[in-house]
Design a protein around this motif. Structure first.
Motif, PDB file in Angstrom:
ATOM      1  N   GLY A  25       0.815  -1.218   0.000  1.00 41.16           N
ATOM      2  CA  GLY A  25       0.000   0.000   0.000  1.00 41.16           C
ATOM      3  C   GLY A  25       0.841   1.258   0.000  1.00 41.16           C
ATOM      4  O   GLY A  25       0.368   2.337  -0.329  1.00 41.16           O
ATOM      5  N   HIS A  26       2.118   1.101   0.366  1.00 42.51           N
ATOM      6  CA  HIS A  26       2.987   2.271   0.426  1.00 42.51           C
ATOM      7  C   HIS A  26       4.012   2.297  -0.704  1.00 42.51           C
ATOM      8  O   HIS A  26       5.018   2.995  -0.616  1.00 42.51           O
ATOM      9  CB  HIS A  26       3.646   2.369   1.812  1.00 42.51           C
ATOM     10  CG  HIS A  26       2.604   2.512   2.885  1.00 42.51           C
ATOM     11  ND1 HIS A  26       1.995   3.709   3.160  1.00 42.51           N
ATOM     12  CD2 HIS A  26       2.008   1.585   3.666  1.00 42.51           C
ATOM     13  CE1 HIS A  26       1.074   3.519   4.097  1.00 42.51           C
ATOM     14  NE2 HIS A  26       1.063   2.238   4.421  1.00 42.51           N
ATOM     15  N   MET A  27       3.748   1.527  -1.759  1.00 42.28           N
ATOM     16  CA  MET A  27       4.589   1.707  -2.943  1.00 42.28           C
ATOM     17  C   MET A  27       4.164   3.025  -3.583  1.00 42.28           C
ATOM     18  O   MET A  27       2.989   3.388  -3.613  1.00 42.28           O
ATOM     19  CB  MET A  27       4.439   0.543  -3.927  1.00 42.28           C
ATOM     20  CG  MET A  27       3.129   0.491  -4.671  1.00 42.28           C
ATOM     21  SD  MET A  27       3.131  -0.707  -6.032  1.00 42.28           S
ATOM     22  CE  MET A  27       2.964  -2.255  -5.186  1.00 42.28           C
ATOM     23  N   ARG A  62       0.630  13.556   0.439  1.00 44.60           N
ATOM     24  CA  ARG A  62       1.398  13.040   1.559  1.00 44.60           C
ATOM     25  C   ARG A  62       0.636  11.903   2.223  1.00 44.60           C
ATOM     26  O   ARG A  62      -0.581  11.945   2.350  1.00 44.60           O
ATOM     27  CB  ARG A  62       1.672  14.211   2.528  1.00 44.60           C
ATOM     28  CG  ARG A  62       2.380  13.883   3.759  1.00 44.60           C
ATOM     29  CD  ARG A  62       3.843  14.299   3.964  1.00 44.60           C
ATOM     30  NE  ARG A  62       4.610  15.061   2.992  1.00 44.60           N
ATOM     31  CZ  ARG A  62       5.831  14.667   2.605  1.00 44.60           C
ATOM     32  NH1 ARG A  62       6.374  13.562   3.045  1.00 44.60           N
ATOM     33  NH2 ARG A  62       6.521  15.402   1.770  1.00 44.60           N
ATOM     34  N   CYS A  63       1.378  10.851   2.628  1.00 45.23           N
ATOM     35  CA  CYS A  63       0.772   9.680   3.254  1.00 45.23           C
ATOM     36  C   CYS A  63       1.190   9.623   4.727  1.00 45.23           C
ATOM     37  O   CYS A  63       2.196  10.207   5.110  1.00 45.23           O
ATOM     38  CB  CYS A  63       1.249   8.425   2.524  1.00 45.23           C
ATOM     39  SG  CYS A  63       0.718   6.881   3.249  1.00 45.23           S
ATOM     40  N   GLU A  64       0.412   8.896   5.522  1.00 45.58           N
ATOM     41  CA  GLU A  64       0.723   8.756   6.956  1.00 45.58           C
ATOM     42  C   GLU A  64       2.108   8.163   7.201  1.00 45.58           C
ATOM     43  O   GLU A  64       2.716   8.382   8.244  1.00 45.58           O
ATOM     44  CB  GLU A  64      -0.294   7.837   7.618  1.00 45.58           C
ATOM     45  CG  GLU A  64      -1.590   8.522   7.994  1.00 45.58           C
ATOM     46  CD  GLU A  64      -2.404   7.682   8.961  1.00 45.58           C
ATOM     47  OE1 GLU A  64      -1.820   7.164   9.935  1.00 45.58           O
ATOM     48  OE2 GLU A  64      -3.602   7.536   8.729  1.00 45.58           O
ATOM     49  N   CYS A  65       2.599   7.370   6.233  1.00 45.46           N
ATOM     50  CA  CYS A  65       3.887   6.701   6.421  1.00 45.46           C
ATOM     51  C   CYS A  65       5.064   7.668   6.292  1.00 45.46           C
ATOM     52  O   CYS A  65       6.188   7.321   6.630  1.00 45.46           O
ATOM     53  CB  CYS A  65       4.042   5.550   5.433  1.00 45.46           C
ATOM     54  SG  CYS A  65       4.326   6.083   3.741  1.00 45.46           S
ATOM     55  N   GLY A  66       4.813   8.878   5.760  1.00 45.90           N
ATOM     56  CA  GLY A  66       5.895   9.848   5.598  1.00 45.90           C
ATOM     57  C   GLY A  66       6.271  10.062   4.148  1.00 45.90           C
ATOM     58  O   GLY A  66       6.897  11.058   3.791  1.00 45.90           O
ATOM     59  N   GLY A  91       2.328  10.055  -2.408  1.00 43.70           N
ATOM     60  CA  GLY A  91       1.867   9.361  -3.604  1.00 43.70           C
ATOM     61  C   GLY A  91       1.777   7.856  -3.451  1.00 43.70           C
ATOM     62  O   GLY A  91       1.854   7.112  -4.427  1.00 43.70           O
ATOM     63  N   CYS A  92       1.621   7.379  -2.205  1.00 43.98           N
ATOM     64  CA  CYS A  92       1.486   5.932  -1.978  1.00 43.98           C
ATOM     65  C   CYS A  92       0.196   5.411  -2.620  1.00 43.98           C
ATOM     66  O   CYS A  92      -0.806   6.126  -2.691  1.00 43.98           O
ATOM     67  CB  CYS A  92       1.439   5.625  -0.490  1.00 43.98           C
ATOM     68  SG  CYS A  92       2.945   6.065   0.381  1.00 43.98           S
ATOM     69  N   TRP A  93       0.220   4.144  -3.027  1.00 40.90           N
ATOM     70  CA  TRP A  93      -0.961   3.512  -3.628  1.00 40.90           C
ATOM     71  C   TRP A  93      -2.185   3.675  -2.712  1.00 40.90           C
ATOM     72  O   TRP A  93      -3.287   3.993  -3.161  1.00 40.90           O
ATOM     73  CB  TRP A  93      -0.644   2.031  -3.895  1.00 40.90           C
ATOM     74  CG  TRP A  93      -1.779   1.242  -4.470  1.00 40.90           C
ATOM     75  CD1 TRP A  93      -2.830   1.733  -5.205  1.00 40.90           C
ATOM     76  CD2 TRP A  93      -1.977  -0.169  -4.383  1.00 40.90           C
ATOM     77  NE1 TRP A  93      -3.670   0.707  -5.574  1.00 40.90           N
ATOM     78  CE2 TRP A  93      -3.170  -0.466  -5.082  1.00 40.90           C
ATOM     79  CE3 TRP A  93      -1.266  -1.214  -3.787  1.00 40.90           C
ATOM     80  CZ2 TRP A  93      -3.670  -1.778  -5.196  1.00 40.90           C
ATOM     81  CZ3 TRP A  93      -1.754  -2.508  -3.901  1.00 40.90           C
ATOM     82  CH2 TRP A  93      -2.942  -2.791  -4.596  1.00 40.90           C
TER      83      TRP A  93
END
Ligand code: ZN
Length: 373
Positions: free
Chosen positions: A229-231, A239-243, A246-248
């Motif tokens: 999910g974070h590719m 921006r994604c929660e992972c830092g 553009g994460c999937w």
């Protein structure tokens, strides 16, 4: 014992002679160990008629009468509890809604009575529970059985789940990321039972996966293996929660879809798609393109035999599966394009809870005497 149990699992039933041949152990050792496993009620003898002359053979298989396993899936808004025997047959299932955001205390107040009731019923029948397997939202520490900091799950960061459950219920507990329990269910009981390498992709509020290689869950250095999910799928995306950005997951999950087509919920979105709303159709087409790109990346990175799709988003896009499979074929290495199978999950809503029981089975197969106490 471990080698024997794994061999019996592989073949469902096997003779002592076959065990000698496949394990390389002597017939005396096989005879002693199988006798001990029979006394422990883990395996038993079955009569089988074989060959043209109808000769009777004594086969060994799992004893399904005495031991039970509880599988629990802890979701953010729902839970599922299943009870299985040693072959993974689902004997009982309970599911319900629960507000996970109230933290662990509120959660146990809802599901604790169900767990107690199942445990007490099994004991009242004179049977024994091998253990309690649990699927939880990741990231988590499998060895210690601690939730690390699952997104959208307030109050659970650092929660020592394994320790709490073992103390509360007096049963050995195995804690695993829910994408990995889902993958394990498919590997042990479902499409991967023959030993196929597989990736289970679960799409819902977020997107995750469990990767099974050579029959085992792969975890990676930081337990982040298979965080598909974070590719990155849009280099300049949000921006994604992972830092990362553009994460999937930011575009391909339920949240990602409803962020682009703001209509309340997935049912409203699907209604708009069916009615031919051009914005909804474009959003669906984009979502499928993201999925297709992600699946290509997964194929090229992991080279699995099967990719299994599941999770809460999947029912809404399942009708597009043949189209996605076809497009995938056009974008894979030509010699491999017919080798990757895209399949829907076997156990639906029970996927993670079923896989949770498989974590206990795996523990039993690896360390039988320790697990059986
Ligand atoms: Zn991310």
């Amino acid at each position: 014992m471990s080698v024997i149990l794994k061999e019996i699992w592989k073949h469902a039933q096997v003779s002592r002679v076959e065990l000698v041949a496949s394990t390389g152990l002597t017939s005396g050792t096989i005879s002693n160990l199988t006798q001990e496993l029979i006394q422990l009620k883990v395996i038993r003898e079955y009569q089988s008629i074989s060959g043209l002359v109808g000769r009777k053979r004594v086969m060994l298989g799992f004893d399904l009468r005495y031991y039970r396993i509880i599988g629990l899936d802890i979701g953010r808004s729902s839970f599922e509890i299943v009870l299985t025997d040693l072959a993974g047959n689902k004997l009982q299932a309970t599911e319900g809604n629960v507000n996970g955001h109230t933290g662990p205390e509120g959660y146990w107040a809802v599901i604790g009575p169900y767990l107690e009731a199942i445990k007490n019923d099994v004991i009242a029948e004179g049977l024994k529970i091998v253990g309690l397997g649990v699927g939880v939202p990741g990231p988590m520490d499998h060895e210690k059985g601690i939730l690390i900091n699952p997104p959208n799950f307030k109050g659970w960061a650092g929660y020592p789940l394994k320790e709490v459950l073992e103390r509360q219920y007096g049963l050995p507990a195995v804690i695993e990321d829910d994408a990995r329990t889902s993958a394990l269910a498919e590997s042990r009981y479902g499409l991967g039972k023959s030993g196929a390498d597989l990736v289970f992709v679960t799409m819902g509020i977020g997107i995750g996966s469990g990767v099974i290689f050579n029959g085992e869950i792969v975890r990676g250095t930081n337990s982040l293996y298979g965080q598909v999910g974070h590719m990155t799928i849009e280099p300049n995306g949000m921006r994604c929660e992972c830092g990362n950005q553009g994460c999937w997951e930011t575009v391909g999950s339920i949240i990602g879809i409803l962020r682009r087509f703001d209509c309340g919920d997935m049912n409203a979105f699907m209604t708009a798609v069916r009615e031919g709303d051009s914005d909804a159709l474009r959003c669906m087409e984009e979502t499928l393109r993201y999925l297709e790109t992600a699946l290509i990346n997964i194929c090229n990175m992991y080279d699995p035999e099967i990719i299994v799709l599941g999770g809460r988003l999947f029912p809404y896009i399942s009708e597009y599966l043949p189209v996605i499979q076809e497009r995938l074929r056009g974008r894979l290495f030509a010699f491999a394009k017919d080798r990757v199978l895209l399949q829907p999950a076997t156990f639906g809503e029970s996927q993670s809870a079923m896989g949770a029981t498989a974590t206990v089975l795996d523990a039993l197969f690896s360390r039988p005497l320790e697990v059986l106490g």
